[in-house]
Structure formats: C-alpha cells, structure tokens
Design a protein around this motif. Structure first.
Motif, PDB file in Angstrom:
ATOM      1  N   CYS A 153      -7.463 -11.129   5.085  1.00  0.00           N
ATOM      2  CA  CYS A 153      -6.573 -11.200   3.921  1.00  0.00           C
ATOM      3  C   CYS A 153      -5.357 -12.061   4.249  1.00  0.00           C
ATOM      4  CB  CYS A 153      -6.152  -9.793   3.520  1.00  0.00           C
ATOM      5  SG  CYS A 153      -4.881  -9.758   2.264  1.00  0.00           S
ATOM      6  N   LYS A 174      -2.670 -12.127   2.719  1.00  0.00           N
ATOM      7  CA  LYS A 174      -1.449 -11.389   2.380  1.00  0.00           C
ATOM      8  C   LYS A 174      -1.069 -10.374   3.451  1.00  0.00           C
ATOM      9  CE  LYS A 174      -0.897 -13.476  -1.527  1.00  0.00           C
ATOM     10  NZ  LYS A 174      -1.737 -13.272  -2.693  1.00  0.00           N
ATOM     11  N   CYS A 175      -2.057  -9.600   3.921  1.00  0.00           N
ATOM     12  CA  CYS A 175      -1.711  -8.578   4.918  1.00  0.00           C
ATOM     13  C   CYS A 175      -2.219  -8.927   6.318  1.00  0.00           C
ATOM     14  CB  CYS A 175      -2.185  -7.191   4.479  1.00  0.00           C
ATOM     15  SG  CYS A 175      -3.961  -7.009   4.310  1.00  0.00           S
ATOM     16  N   CYS A 179      -7.811  -7.494  -2.392  1.00  0.00           N
ATOM     17  CA  CYS A 179      -7.867  -6.915  -1.053  1.00  0.00           C
ATOM     18  C   CYS A 179      -7.792  -5.404  -1.183  1.00  0.00           C
ATOM     19  CB  CYS A 179      -6.694  -7.452  -0.234  1.00  0.00           C
ATOM     20  SG  CYS A 179      -6.367  -6.539   1.273  1.00  0.00           S
ATOM     21  N   LYS A 224      -7.075  -3.332   1.055  1.00  0.00           N
ATOM     22  CA  LYS A 224      -6.030  -2.759   1.884  1.00  0.00           C
ATOM     23  C   LYS A 224      -4.650  -2.834   1.226  1.00  0.00           C
ATOM     24  CE  LYS A 224      -6.651  -1.655   6.388  1.00  0.00           C
ATOM     25  NZ  LYS A 224      -7.716  -1.928   7.341  1.00  0.00           N
ATOM     26  N   CYS A 225      -4.267  -4.030   0.801  1.00  0.00           N
ATOM     27  CA  CYS A 225      -2.907  -4.161   0.252  1.00  0.00           C
ATOM     28  C   CYS A 225      -2.897  -4.283  -1.266  1.00  0.00           C
ATOM     29  CB  CYS A 225      -2.191  -5.354   0.902  1.00  0.00           C
ATOM     30  SG  CYS A 225      -2.949  -6.930   0.566  1.00  0.00           S
TER      31      CYS A 225
END
Ligand SMILES: [Zn+2]
Length: 101
Positions: A72, A74-75, A94, A96-97
């Motif tokens: 990802c 982003k994270c 994503c 996760k985030c």
C-alpha cells in the motif's frame, strides 16, 4: 485482477520471497504478473550484426499473481485490497488503512 501495472508488490512465496518490486506487466487472462528484478532469467541475445558480440541479458519472468501482495502506497504495508464503488467508479481500497490505492 487486483494488481495493476506500476504497483509495488511484495513477493510472498517462491524463490524471490521477501523481495519488493514494481509491476512492469500484467497478464489478466493468465493471472500472472512481471515484477521488476523478480524471477530473473538469463537470455542470450544474438549479435545483430556480424562482428558484434552476443550478450547475456537478464529478464524478469512472469509469476503468478497469487504469489504477490500489494504494498500500500499510503501505509507502506503488504495488504489485501477490496473494491468499493465511489461516484460510479470502482476504487481499490486498502484493507489496512482504508485508503483508496
Ligand atoms: Zn494502506
């Protein structure tokens, strides 16, 4: 396919396990991807003109998309993704985030 050209992926199985690289090519029909510097194969290139020397070039080979996980942007983690419909277009999310990636 959940992986697109230009994505950064983590290899999760096979001899290149643990490597990260950029996706150079995707083959949705075969569910395979080509990842930069992964599954390298040496290829002999014949000389183009006589008098020139042949070369050995390294080429990345296709691997199964099930052997990679998206990293990802982003994270920064290797994540699973899902899809969401936003403003009539499909967006990859994503898990996760929760960001669109
Ligand atoms: Zn994320």
């Amino acid at each position: 396919m959940k992986i697109k050209k230009g994505d950064t992926v983590l290899i999760i199985s096979g001899k290149d396990k643990g490597k990260k690289g950029k996706v150079l090519e995707v083959f949705p029909k075969e569910a395979r991807v080509v990842v930069e510097r992964v599954n390298l194969r040496k290829k002999h290139q014949r000389p183009k003109k006589s008098g020139e020397k042949g070369q050995i070039v390294e080429m990345s080979g296709a691997i199964s998309v099930s052997n990679v996980k998206l990293v990802c942007p982003k994270c920064g983690k290797a994540v699973k993704t899902s899809y969401k419909i936003l403003k009539n277009s499909k967006v990859r999310i994503c898990k996760k985030c929760g960001e669109a990636v």
